[in-house]
Design a protein around this motif. Structure first.
Motif, PDB file in Angstrom:
ATOM      1  N   MET A  94      32.561  75.363  31.837  1.00 44.48           N
ATOM      2  CA  MET A  94      31.995  76.706  31.806  1.00 44.48           C
ATOM      3  C   MET A  94      33.026  77.788  32.079  1.00 44.48           C
ATOM      4  O   MET A  94      32.719  78.976  32.010  1.00 44.48           O
ATOM      5  N   ALA A  95      34.257  77.401  32.381  1.00 42.52           N
ATOM      6  CA  ALA A  95      35.301  78.380  32.663  1.00 42.52           C
ATOM      7  C   ALA A  95      35.873  78.995  31.399  1.00 42.52           C
ATOM      8  O   ALA A  95      36.542  80.026  31.471  1.00 42.52           O
ATOM      9  N   PHE A  96      35.621  78.365  30.231  1.00 40.90           N
ATOM     10  CA  PHE A  96      36.096  78.895  28.964  1.00 40.90           C
ATOM     11  C   PHE A  96      34.895  79.306  28.115  1.00 40.90           C
ATOM     12  O   PHE A  96      33.871  78.625  28.124  1.00 40.90           O
ATOM     13  N   PRO A  97      34.998  80.389  27.362  1.00 34.20           N
ATOM     14  CA  PRO A  97      33.901  80.798  26.473  1.00 34.20           C
ATOM     15  C   PRO A  97      33.568  79.707  25.456  1.00 34.20           C
ATOM     16  O   PRO A  97      34.463  79.151  24.825  1.00 34.20           O
ATOM     17  N   ASP A  98      32.278  79.429  25.325  1.00 28.14           N
ATOM     18  CA  ASP A  98      31.806  78.382  24.421  1.00 28.14           C
ATOM     19  C   ASP A  98      31.210  79.052  23.175  1.00 28.14           C
ATOM     20  O   ASP A  98      30.006  79.016  22.939  1.00 28.14           O
ATOM     21  N   SER A  99      32.079  79.695  22.392  1.00 29.01           N
ATOM     22  CA  SER A  99      31.585  80.425  21.229  1.00 29.01           C
ATOM     23  C   SER A  99      32.695  80.543  20.199  1.00 29.01           C
ATOM     24  O   SER A  99      33.841  80.142  20.435  1.00 29.01           O
ATOM     25  N   THR A 339      26.216  75.849  28.921  1.00 30.14           N
ATOM     26  CA  THR A 339      26.899  75.213  27.797  1.00 30.14           C
ATOM     27  C   THR A 339      26.320  73.828  27.556  1.00 30.14           C
ATOM     28  O   THR A 339      25.581  73.284  28.386  1.00 30.14           O
ATOM     29  N   ILE A 340      26.693  73.244  26.426  1.00 31.47           N
ATOM     30  CA  ILE A 340      26.193  71.908  26.076  1.00 31.47           C
ATOM     31  C   ILE A 340      26.793  70.837  26.982  1.00 31.47           C
ATOM     32  O   ILE A 340      26.302  69.705  27.005  1.00 31.47           O
ATOM     33  N   HIS A 341      27.831  71.175  27.722  1.00 27.42           N
ATOM     34  CA  HIS A 341      28.474  70.206  28.619  1.00 27.42           C
ATOM     35  C   HIS A 341      27.938  70.286  30.040  1.00 27.42           C
ATOM     36  O   HIS A 341      28.394  69.539  30.908  1.00 27.42           O
ATOM     37  N   ASP A 342      26.983  71.174  30.302  1.00 28.01           N
ATOM     38  CA  ASP A 342      26.427  71.303  31.648  1.00 28.01           C
ATOM     39  C   ASP A 342      25.747  70.002  32.056  1.00 28.01           C
ATOM     40  O   ASP A 342      25.105  69.330  31.243  1.00 28.01           O
ATOM     41  N   PHE A 345      22.140  69.675  31.130  1.00 27.92           N
ATOM     42  CA  PHE A 345      21.830  69.986  29.732  1.00 27.92           C
ATOM     43  C   PHE A 345      20.566  69.265  29.267  1.00 27.92           C
ATOM     44  O   PHE A 345      19.661  69.873  28.689  1.00 27.92           O
ATOM     45  N   ARG A 346      20.464  67.987  29.529  1.00 26.55           N
ATOM     46  CA  ARG A 346      19.283  67.227  29.093  1.00 26.55           C
ATOM     47  C   ARG A 346      18.026  67.705  29.809  1.00 26.55           C
ATOM     48  O   ARG A 346      16.947  67.762  29.215  1.00 26.55           O
ATOM     49  N   GLU A 347      18.175  68.045  31.075  1.00 28.68           N
ATOM     50  CA  GLU A 347      17.010  68.474  31.856  1.00 28.68           C
ATOM     51  C   GLU A 347      16.369  69.716  31.250  1.00 28.68           C
ATOM     52  O   GLU A 347      15.148  69.835  31.204  1.00 28.68           O
ATOM     53  N   PHE A 348      17.189  70.645  30.775  1.00 26.63           N
ATOM     54  CA  PHE A 348      16.657  71.896  30.246  1.00 26.63           C
ATOM     55  C   PHE A 348      16.297  71.824  28.767  1.00 26.63           C
ATOM     56  O   PHE A 348      15.513  72.650  28.293  1.00 26.63           O
ATOM     57  N   THR A 349      16.862  70.890  28.027  1.00 26.00           N
ATOM     58  CA  THR A 349      16.674  70.889  26.572  1.00 26.00           C
ATOM     59  C   THR A 349      15.898  69.700  26.032  1.00 26.00           C
ATOM     60  O   THR A 349      15.338  69.779  24.945  1.00 26.00           O
ATOM     61  N   VAL A 366      23.378  81.761  26.683  1.00 25.72           N
ATOM     62  CA  VAL A 366      24.182  80.849  25.858  1.00 25.72           C
ATOM     63  C   VAL A 366      24.970  81.644  24.822  1.00 25.72           C
ATOM     64  O   VAL A 366      24.564  82.731  24.407  1.00 25.72           O
ATOM     65  N   THR A 367      26.099  81.073  24.389  1.00 26.74           N
ATOM     66  CA  THR A 367      26.911  81.663  23.323  1.00 26.74           C
ATOM     67  C   THR A 367      27.126  80.704  22.171  1.00 26.74           C
ATOM     68  O   THR A 367      27.574  81.127  21.103  1.00 26.74           O
ATOM     69  N   ASN A 368      26.844  79.432  22.358  1.00 27.96           N
ATOM     70  CA  ASN A 368      27.027  78.445  21.294  1.00 27.96           C
ATOM     71  C   ASN A 368      25.872  78.534  20.303  1.00 27.96           C
ATOM     72  O   ASN A 368      24.710  78.379  20.688  1.00 27.96           O
ATOM     73  N   PRO A 369      26.129  78.780  18.996  1.00 26.49           N
ATOM     74  CA  PRO A 369      25.046  78.883  18.009  1.00 26.49           C
ATOM     75  C   PRO A 369      24.191  77.631  17.917  1.00 26.49           C
ATOM     76  O   PRO A 369      23.057  77.688  17.417  1.00 26.49           O
ATOM     77  N   PHE A 370      24.684  76.508  18.409  1.00 26.61           N
ATOM     78  CA  PHE A 370      23.924  75.264  18.377  1.00 26.61           C
ATOM     79  C   PHE A 370      22.600  75.397  19.127  1.00 26.61           C
ATOM     80  O   PHE A 370      21.597  74.772  18.768  1.00 26.61           O
TER      81      PHE A 370
END
Length: 647
Positions: A94-99, A339-342, A345-349, A366-370
């Motif tokens: 999460m330290a780098f922008p995921d977009s 991000t998808i690497h959190d 991630f599975r818990e929320f999605t 979120v910033t990832n278009p996925f």
């Protein structure tokens, strides 16, 4: 003067202060020994050495990009607070922008993630009890404030310098930590480029915080010196509120207890009028028409996904949404940057792929278009203007270059009109659509509000946009109006909770403290006809329907549990007061010894309740009376019995 004469003149004499070679070697050995001692001490660090630091921060982290590993943790200080493996993974990803936006230059944003290590929270129990909910220390989560720098560098293998400087803390002091980021991160990056010791900056800052910062206190002016700056803050009590600004002042600002004015005389002082309140208008300007809908969605803890291209925009919007219902605490999950690497991630999605009824109550940024495709079952999506600031700057540059000076529109007015057009398109296309059905900026939802909007406020704010009213003034208008709206919503609930208290006559010193009655929704709704929010709010609509929806939300559960706990403590206090004022000597004249002993133990138990609550002035008199009652009861027992039962 000849060269020999100049050399002779420059040569150090016997009394010169320039060290000799032997002295230099001795100093080098001493430095090496000190470094070895420090290394040995760091091999077995102690968290007790950083108790004061840990009240304000957990640690500093630096994340870099490794060609083989991707994002990797490069540095942690103090090393004693090294995060767990799962926390390191969350921090790095999460330290780098995921977009795909690039985010060239410097970007500041924040994140929130769960902590995996249990830590002692005793020292801050009093702080959490006195401060507003929005400022409480979070025992289960960390906040991460990130300063990300990306720039071209032909000397690096990938052609880019990519690194993040992060402050990890449990306190949501957005204004304070963002300002500290702006002070420390550039220095760290510049020292790295110049070849000087980067860890020295972290060490100096950490040691200064640990030595010179006061303990975390509420309702007092605190002076926080840091390198060549000094912050002056005051954390309000739960009943106060403050505006958000940072004001430059002279070095004559008041200092905290025990700090010498000389220590900060050469620093620049900054007064932070609020440590956490952000500019709401910055995020709400393009969705003002949906302000009341957003307020309803947040107060009922509806699932909202905030989609943007910049993590800075996403985190600011998520924090703005949470602030809409202040001073009510938002009790659902809020992840400013996800991000998808959190690790969650599975818990929320995972469940959200089924039906909207199983979507968790939370706000995700979120910033990832996925995520747009993944979370298409979510009922509410808030799309931000794509790279709003960059887009406006580019448009201004194009118009300044291509449009002649005779054109009636200046670059700033063109940018303003472009923003207005984007805003109107987002509002028009976003209404009535489910999440993910449109790519335009705005709120996409099929939600039908229970209340009718206050057109007067919206017109006032929109007029301020046309007349270029300052952002902080716009924010003040919005914050005050929403504060009054939330208070109008909560006053009937608070009044009903007060009615659940037992009568004073039911409190007896010789019986256990009675319990407060339980909350019954139908009984509460019946009170709205004569004591509802319509008494204090001009908004019309289905208030009962909104209360029913609120009753099923985590926000109601969190509020009710806190209020019910306060009622129970109040009843304990009233019962203790009755005990301290009762004539126990008269009560005990016909009681058996076992009953007297039982009363002594009960009095001691009640006395311990006061010690657990901390220093309370109003409790002192009752404590003394209870101790006197205990001594009186002891005097009624024979000496041999007192020794047996250890009284």
């Amino acid at each position: 003067m000849s060269a020999d004469a100049r050399i002779k003149e420059m040569a150090p004499t016997k009394d010169s202060s320039v060290p000799t070679l032997a002295e230099e070697e001795k100093e080098a050995k001493e430095q090496a020994q000190r470094h070895t001692d420090a290394s040995n001490s760091n091999s077995q660090p102690s968290a007790n050495d950083w108790l004061n630091f840990s009240q304000w921060m957990h640690c500093f982290c630096v994340v870099t990009f490794d060609l083989n590993l991707g994002q990797a943790l490069e540095h942690v200080y103090p090393p004693v607070f090294m995060p767990s493996d799962q926390e390191v993974s969350n921090i790095c990803y999460m330290a780098f922008p995921d977009s795909n936006s690039g985010c060239m230059g410097d970007t500041k944003f924040h994140m929130r993630f769960r902590c995996t290590k249990a830590t002692r929270q005793d020292s801050l129990q009093n702080y959490n009890a006195e401060c507003p909910p929005a400022l409480r220390q979070d025992a289960s989560h960390y906040w991460g404030f990130v300063y990300f720098r990306q720039k071209r560098d032909a000397n690096l293998p990938r052609g880019y310098f990519q690194k993040s400087f992060i402050i990890i803390t449990r306190l949501p002091f957005f204004n304070l930590y963002y300002d500290i980021l702006g002070q420390l991160a550039p220095r760290y990056f510049d020292s790295e480029g110049s070849g000087t010791g980067t860890s020295d900056i972290l060490r100096l800052a950490s040691e200064q915080i640990n030595r010179q910062w006061p303990s975390l206190r509420v309702g007092q002016t605190l002076q926080l010196p840091l390198l060549d700056c000094s912050y002056q803050i005051c954390i309000p009590r739960a009943t106060t509120s403050r505006k958000t600004t940072i004001v430059e002042t002279s070095s004559s600002s008041s200092t905290s207890e025990g700090e010498s004015p000389r220590a900060i005389a050469s620093t620049t002082a900054k007064i932070l009028v609020s440590v956490n309140e952000i500019e709401l208008f910055r995020s709400l300007d393009f969705v003002m028409e949906h302000l009341y809908t957003l307020w309803e969605l947040v107060i009922t803890a509806e699932p909202i996904v905030v989609v943007g291209t910049s993590p800075a925009d996403c985190t600011h919007m998520v924090q703005t949404l949470v602030a809409l219902i202040a001073p009510l605490e938002y009790c659902a999950e809020a992840r400013p940057y996800f991000t998808i690497h959190d690790s969650e991630f599975r818990e929320f999605t995972q469940e959200s792929k089924a039906t909207t009824a199983t979507v968790p109550s939370c706000i995700l940024g979120v910033t990832n278009p996925f995520f747009v495709k993944l979370l298409k079952a979510w009922p509410h999506m808030l799309r931000l203007v794509d790279n709003q600031k960059n887009m406006l700057q580019q448009q201004q540059h194009l118009h300044a270059r291509n449009i002649t000076s005779a054109t009636s529109f200046s670059s700033s007015s063109v940018a303003s009109s472009l923003k207005s057009t984007t805003t109107l398109n987002g509002i028009a296309n976003g209404s009535g659509l489910a999440a993910g059905e449109s790519s335009s900026a705005g709120l996409h939802s099929k939600y039908k509000p229970y209340l009718k909007k206050d057109k007067a406020l919206i017109k006032k704010v929109l007029l301020g946009m046309k007349t270029k009213r300052p952002e902080h003034v716009q924010t003040a208008l919005i914050r005050r109006h929403l504060l009054e709206l939330t208070q109008s919503f909560m006053i009937p609930l608070e009044r009903y909770m007060a009615s659940l208290m037992p009568l004073q006559k039911d409190i007896s010193p010789f019986k256990s403290a009675p319990n407060a009655s339980s909350f019954k929704l139908d009984d509460f709704l019946a009170t709205l006809e004569t004591a509802g929010p319509q008494l204090t709010s001009p908004l019309k609509g289905d208030w009962k329907g909104l209360y029913r929806r609120f009753f099923r939300s985590p926000n109601f559960r969190g509020w009710y549990e806190a209020r019910h706990r306060e009622l129970q403590l109040t009843l304990q206090d009233l019962q203790l007061q009755a005990l301290s004022e009762a004539n126990l000597e008269h009560w005990a004249h016909d009681k058996q010894e076992v009953e007297i002993i039982d009363m002594i133990l009960k009095l001691k138990q009640k006395l311990n309740l006061y010690s657990e609550k901390g220093n309370q002035v109003e409790a002192t008199g009752h404590q003394q009376q209870i101790r006197a009652q205990i001594e009186c009861m002891k005097g009624l027992l024979p000496l041999d019995l007192k020794n047996v039962v250890n009284l």
